[in-house]
Write a protein that holds these residues in place. Structure first.
Motif, PDB file in Angstrom:
ATOM      1  N   GLN A 128       0.879  -1.182   0.000  1.00 38.87           N
ATOM      2  CA  GLN A 128       0.000   0.000   0.000  1.00 38.87           C
ATOM      3  C   GLN A 128       0.911   1.226   0.000  1.00 38.87           C
ATOM      4  O   GLN A 128       1.842   1.296   0.831  1.00 38.87           O
ATOM      5  CB  GLN A 128      -0.837   0.021   1.271  1.00 38.87           C
ATOM      6  CG  GLN A 128      -1.828  -1.119   1.379  1.00 38.87           C
ATOM      7  CD  GLN A 128      -3.152  -0.756   0.732  1.00 38.87           C
ATOM      8  OE1 GLN A 128      -3.696   0.318   0.955  1.00 38.87           O
ATOM      9  NE2 GLN A 128      -3.644  -1.646  -0.093  1.00 38.87           N
ATOM     10  N   THR A 129       0.658   2.166  -0.888  1.00 37.44           N
ATOM     11  CA  THR A 129       1.600   3.260  -1.143  1.00 37.44           C
ATOM     12  C   THR A 129       1.009   4.633  -0.835  1.00 37.44           C
ATOM     13  O   THR A 129      -0.169   4.874  -1.122  1.00 37.44           O
ATOM     14  CB  THR A 129       2.033   3.211  -2.632  1.00 37.44           C
ATOM     15  OG1 THR A 129       2.570   1.927  -2.905  1.00 37.44           O
ATOM     16  CG2 THR A 129       3.054   4.274  -2.965  1.00 37.44           C
ATOM     17  N   ILE A 130       1.848   5.495  -0.261  1.00 28.66           N
ATOM     18  CA  ILE A 130       1.516   6.915  -0.090  1.00 28.66           C
ATOM     19  C   ILE A 130       2.700   7.700  -0.664  1.00 28.66           C
ATOM     20  O   ILE A 130       3.848   7.343  -0.377  1.00 28.66           O
ATOM     21  CB  ILE A 130       1.359   7.296   1.403  1.00 28.66           C
ATOM     22  CG1 ILE A 130       0.299   6.438   2.093  1.00 28.66           C
ATOM     23  CG2 ILE A 130       1.022   8.778   1.557  1.00 28.66           C
ATOM     24  CD1 ILE A 130       0.306   6.569   3.623  1.00 28.66           C
ATOM     25  N   CYS A 131       2.418   8.725  -1.449  1.00 27.72           N
ATOM     26  CA  CYS A 131       3.494   9.484  -2.101  1.00 27.72           C
ATOM     27  C   CYS A 131       3.537  10.929  -1.624  1.00 27.72           C
ATOM     28  O   CYS A 131       2.495  11.511  -1.303  1.00 27.72           O
ATOM     29  CB  CYS A 131       3.294   9.504  -3.611  1.00 27.72           C
ATOM     30  SG  CYS A 131       3.273   7.883  -4.370  1.00 27.72           S
ATOM     31  N   PHE A 132       4.729  11.488  -1.644  1.00 27.22           N
ATOM     32  CA  PHE A 132       4.934  12.915  -1.362  1.00 27.22           C
ATOM     33  C   PHE A 132       5.755  13.518  -2.493  1.00 27.22           C
ATOM     34  O   PHE A 132       6.630  12.857  -3.045  1.00 27.22           O
ATOM     35  CB  PHE A 132       5.688  13.107  -0.041  1.00 27.22           C
ATOM     36  CG  PHE A 132       4.860  12.740   1.141  1.00 27.22           C
ATOM     37  CD1 PHE A 132       4.010  13.673   1.723  1.00 27.22           C
ATOM     38  CD2 PHE A 132       4.889  11.457   1.648  1.00 27.22           C
ATOM     39  CE1 PHE A 132       3.216  13.335   2.795  1.00 27.22           C
ATOM     40  CE2 PHE A 132       4.092  11.109   2.732  1.00 27.22           C
ATOM     41  CZ  PHE A 132       3.254  12.048   3.300  1.00 27.22           C
ATOM     42  N   GLY A 133       5.486  14.786  -2.770  1.00 29.26           N
ATOM     43  CA  GLY A 133       6.258  15.515  -3.769  1.00 29.26           C
ATOM     44  C   GLY A 133       5.789  15.196  -5.174  1.00 29.26           C
ATOM     45  O   GLY A 133       5.308  16.055  -5.895  1.00 29.26           O
TER      46      GLY A 133
ATOM     47  N   PRO B 129      15.997  15.702  -2.202  1.00 29.72           N
ATOM     48  CA  PRO B 129      14.948  14.739  -2.567  1.00 29.72           C
ATOM     49  C   PRO B 129      13.607  15.457  -2.728  1.00 29.72           C
ATOM     50  O   PRO B 129      13.191  16.208  -1.860  1.00 29.72           O
ATOM     51  CB  PRO B 129      14.928  13.766  -1.385  1.00 29.72           C
ATOM     52  CG  PRO B 129      15.530  14.506  -0.236  1.00 29.72           C
ATOM     53  CD  PRO B 129      16.507  15.467  -0.836  1.00 29.72           C
ATOM     54  N   ASP B 130      12.956  15.227  -3.856  1.00 28.79           N
ATOM     55  CA  ASP B 130      11.673  15.887  -4.119  1.00 28.79           C
ATOM     56  C   ASP B 130      10.553  14.865  -4.262  1.00 28.79           C
ATOM     57  O   ASP B 130       9.430  15.212  -4.633  1.00 28.79           O
ATOM     58  CB  ASP B 130      11.771  16.772  -5.374  1.00 28.79           C
ATOM     59  CG  ASP B 130      12.143  15.975  -6.611  1.00 28.79           C
ATOM     60  OD1 ASP B 130      12.716  14.877  -6.485  1.00 28.79           O
ATOM     61  OD2 ASP B 130      11.833  16.444  -7.728  1.00 28.79           O
ATOM     62  N   ALA B 131      10.854  13.605  -3.993  1.00 34.12           N
ATOM     63  CA  ALA B 131       9.806  12.565  -3.990  1.00 34.12           C
ATOM     64  C   ALA B 131      10.079  11.612  -2.840  1.00 34.12           C
ATOM     65  O   ALA B 131      11.227  11.252  -2.583  1.00 34.12           O
ATOM     66  CB  ALA B 131       9.803  11.797  -5.311  1.00 34.12           C
TER      67      ALA B 131
END
Ligand code: SIN
Ligand code: MN
Length: 222
Positions: free
Chosen positions: A63-68, A118-120
């Protein structure tokens, strides 16, 4: 924050399974692990709910959550078009700072650490039966380090070569609090998570079962 991620919790020597790859066991103490686990449960509230990305027609078991940037196979986008269309939140400042410390501690290269932007951030939750197949992180267009933090149950992490999914590879045991960095000659190594080891999450890490993994990447995208 400075006390939480104090350098005194980072006493161990990096183990380098191949040039450009660094494993620092126990890099985060239990208090820091617990604090990050609390953030993880907050992140689950959205704006984009945890989801299983579809790879080659099949949902991943994580299960994934992303930022950026929102990651979906072969592309990054600012909005989670395959989930609910929301704009993903920026990478939290404390995570960027932690990433720089990780690069510094792993590589010993102060300039590389300073330049790291880091932008992701991709946060994956592995249930005890989750796995991740051999792949490269290659949606990024610059060769900046990938920083990986693990909390909860331990995992067998397979670090391969840069050419293909097959041998030679090395299996590492990533436990709660471990840091793994791959960069330079190992940046485009194939890698996988072949097993989650149930009942190995230490008491007090903030998550009772399963594994949280956070990877930080610098995409090079504008
Ligand atoms: C990933 O390859 O993106 C995740 C690696 C891990 O879970 O250790
Ligand atoms: Mn990966």
């Amino acid at each position: 924050m400075d006390a939480l991620f104090d350098d005194s919790v980072l006493p161990r020597q990096a183990v380098s399974p191949r040039p450009g790859a660094y494993h620092l066991p126990g890099w985060l103490n239990l208090e820091a692990q617990r604090w990050i686990s609390q953030r993880f449960f907050e992140w689950g509230q959205g704006p984009v709910p945890p989801h299983s990305p579809i790879v080659a027609g099949h949902p991943m078991s994580v299960q994934t959550i992303c930022f950026g940037w929102h990651w979906s196979p072969n592309r990054y986008s600012r909005t989670a078009d395959d989930v609910n269309g929301s704009v993903v939140p920026p990478v939290p400042d404390w995570l960027i700072e932690l990433g720089r410390r990780a690069v510094q501690q792993a590589t010993g290269d102060a300039k590389k650490a300073r330049d790291y932007a880091p932008d992701a951030a991709i946060v994956n939750y592995y249930a005890v039966d989750s796995k991740m197949g051999m792949h490269q992180d290659r949606e990024e267009i610059v060769n900046a380090p990938v920083v990986s933090l693990s909390i909860g149950d331990s995992a067998t992490f397979r670090l391969g070569n840069n050419e293909h999914r097959n041998k030679p590879y090395t299996d590492l045991y990533l436990a709660s609090g471990d840091l793994f960095v791959f960069e330079g000659p190992a940046r485009f190594a194939f890698h996988a998570v072949t097993k989650i080891h149930p009942h190995t999450a230490p008491a007090g890490c903030g998550i009772a079962a399963g594994r949280i993994n956070i990877t930080l990447r610098q995409t090079g995208l504008g």
